[in-house]
Write an enzyme that holds these catalytic residues in place. Structure first.
Site, PDB file in Angstrom:
ATOM      1  N   ASP A 192      48.237  34.348  -4.736  1.00 40.16           N
ATOM      2  CA  ASP A 192      47.213  35.369  -4.933  1.00 40.16           C
ATOM      3  C   ASP A 192      46.692  35.236  -6.358  1.00 40.16           C
ATOM      4  O   ASP A 192      47.435  35.413  -7.318  1.00 40.16           O
ATOM      5  CB  ASP A 192      47.819  36.759  -4.716  1.00 40.16           C
ATOM      6  CG  ASP A 192      46.786  37.860  -4.915  1.00 40.16           C
ATOM      7  OD1 ASP A 192      45.714  37.787  -4.278  1.00 40.16           O
ATOM      8  OD2 ASP A 192      47.033  38.773  -5.712  1.00 40.16           O
ATOM      9  N   GLU A 276      43.366  31.940  -1.281  1.00 40.58           N
ATOM     10  CA  GLU A 276      42.138  32.605  -0.838  1.00 40.58           C
ATOM     11  C   GLU A 276      40.929  31.697  -1.026  1.00 40.58           C
ATOM     12  O   GLU A 276      40.877  30.947  -1.997  1.00 40.58           O
ATOM     13  CB  GLU A 276      41.886  33.845  -1.686  1.00 40.58           C
ATOM     14  CG  GLU A 276      42.642  35.062  -1.271  1.00 40.58           C
ATOM     15  CD  GLU A 276      42.478  36.140  -2.322  1.00 40.58           C
ATOM     16  OE1 GLU A 276      41.842  37.152  -2.027  1.00 40.58           O
ATOM     17  OE2 GLU A 276      42.984  35.956  -3.444  1.00 40.58           O
ATOM     18  N   ASP A 359      50.635  42.401  -5.553  1.00 47.31           N
ATOM     19  CA  ASP A 359      50.244  40.987  -5.587  1.00 47.31           C
ATOM     20  C   ASP A 359      51.156  40.103  -4.737  1.00 47.31           C
ATOM     21  O   ASP A 359      50.696  39.149  -4.111  1.00 47.31           O
ATOM     22  CB  ASP A 359      50.214  40.475  -7.035  1.00 47.31           C
ATOM     23  CG  ASP A 359      49.175  41.218  -7.865  1.00 47.31           C
ATOM     24  OD1 ASP A 359      48.237  41.770  -7.257  1.00 47.31           O
ATOM     25  OD2 ASP A 359      49.302  41.251  -9.102  1.00 47.31           O
TER      26      ASP A 359
END
Ligand SMILES: [Zn+2]
Length: 411
Positions: A192, A276, A359
């Protein structure tokens, strides 16, 4: 062992005459690029036609008969300008189709004389490029000395010569080299990318932003301010420009070093890395993003992960559109909308009671979503690395190939 292409960057020490000629080649390469861009635009506007690389190349031969000074420079530099133009068009259209022209790669632009990137590329044919110790031989320029910081190994492919805003000359020497692959591992990991810290892994590890970021960023802002306040044409303005360029260089060097070490370690330790999709991540996060440095560094970081993954038979899987990685509880998969509040750093899941660190929870979700996508695409993820073959649908990003942000990969 696998064969890859790696770029070695060296700082050239040209003589005065060589410097003049390098600038001339850069100028001619830019001239060719702009002239053919204009020609293509004109032809499209008047007849709806386009010119491909071969057609442009034929036209260039004719043009060289008319314009004497084009003959004096490195012919490969001019040909590569046409290739770059072709790539710029291709990228524009590919991107346009993919995201329906909303954002992304723009239409090819004219190159400016004082733009940030001044460079040309030349190719190896019949020993026209050579490296012996700390000297580099280039077409038309002959032997140029350079500062040697590392051994240049492998088979030469091409060289890109760049003039930096500070007036330094850098050669990026692309070579084909053999590398030993890292041993296979079984750990898969989710990342992340954060604002507070650089990233958090699904193992619960937090990688902080390097300490110098903040200090240097402040220096950068100061340098910008000084430049904007200085009088045009004054010697103070020249000084301010140099100062700004120097600070930028330092940030880039330190950042690259940090990113290289981090990406290499993660690639060594993990078989599949889920991350991501940055386009999405940026859209969501950018509003509050104070340091624009993070932005550029994420893109670079993911690029590094991707090419290193290709070198060492790892997989980088991107997790796409609006997957609510923060709000989903990794244990029971229910969504807690309260987590939209960025200040909420930890929470207990209202459905299953699982205690989630914001997170770490996000990175765990990114990992499971990434594995889900991979499994759907190619079967069980175990099978992917067990056979030692890369079957990831991810390809080398076009920007690596185009911008010459080598190393490139040869499979
Ligand atoms: Zn839960």
């Amino acid at each position: 062992m696998s064969s890859i292409q790696k770029a070695f960057k060296v700082t050239l020490i040209p003589t005065h005459n060589q410097e003049v000629l390098i600038n001339k080649i850069i100028g001619c390469a830019r001239y060719v690029y702009n002239r053919f861009l204009a020609l293509k635009k004109e032809l499209y506007a008047s007849e709806g036609k386009t010119l491909n690389y071969n057609a442009c190349s034929q036209q260039l031969t004719i043009l060289k008969k008319e314009i004497e000074w084009l003959k004096e420079v490195d012919k490969f530099a001019l040909q590569n300008s046409l290739k770059n133009l072709e790539t710029a068009y291709k990228n524009f259209f590919a991107d346009f189709k993919k995201i329906k022209g909303k954002k992304g790669v723009g239409f090819p632009k004219f190159k400016k004389k004082h733009g940030c990137k001044q460079s040309y590329k030349t190719n190896l044919t019949n020993g026209n490029i050579q490296v012996i110790e700390n000297r580099l031989k280039l077409p038309k320029l002959g032997w140029i000395k350079f500062h040697q910081s590392q051994d240049i190994t492998g088979k030469l492919v091409n060289v890109t010569v760049t003039r930096t805003p500070r007036g330094k000359y850098i050669a990026s020497i692309l070579c084909e080299i053999e590398i030993e692959k890292y041993p296979q591992v079984t750990q898969n990991i989710g990342l992340d990318l954060g604002l507070k810290s650089y990233l958090t892994t699904s193992n619960g590890e937090t990688v902080e932003n390097p300490k110098y970021y903040r200090t240097l960023h402040r220096k950068l802002q100061k340098a910008h301010k000084k430049l904007s306040r200085s009088v045009k044409g004054s010697s103070n303005r020249v000084k301010a420009k140099i100062k700004l360029a120097r600070t930028n260089d330092r940030i880039t060097n330190l950042r690259d070093d940090f990113l290289h070490k981090l990406s290499t370690r993660l690639i060594k330790e993990s078989s599949i890395i889920c991350i991501e999709d940055l386009r999405v991540a940026n859209m969501v996060k950018n509003r509050k993003l104070a340091l624009s440095i993070s932005d550029a560094s994420w893109t670079k970081f993911v690029t590094m992960l991707e090419y290193k993954a290709f070198w060492h038979d790892r997989i980088v899987q991107k997790v796409g559109t609006f997957y609510p990685s923060s709000q989903t509880c990794n244990s029971c998969k229910s969504i807690n909308p309260l987590v939209k509040d960025l200040k909420l750093r930890e929470w207990s899941c209202p459905s299953c009671g699982n205690y989630n660190l914001r997170d770490v929870n996000a990175s765990l979700n990114i990992l499971s979503e990434g594995l889900r996508i991979l499994t759907a695409a190619v079967g069980a993820p175990d099978a992917i690395y067990a056979c030692g073959e890369l079957v990831s649908p991810g390809a080398i990003p076009a920007e690596i190939v185009e911008a010459g942000i080598t190393p490139l990969l040869v499979v």
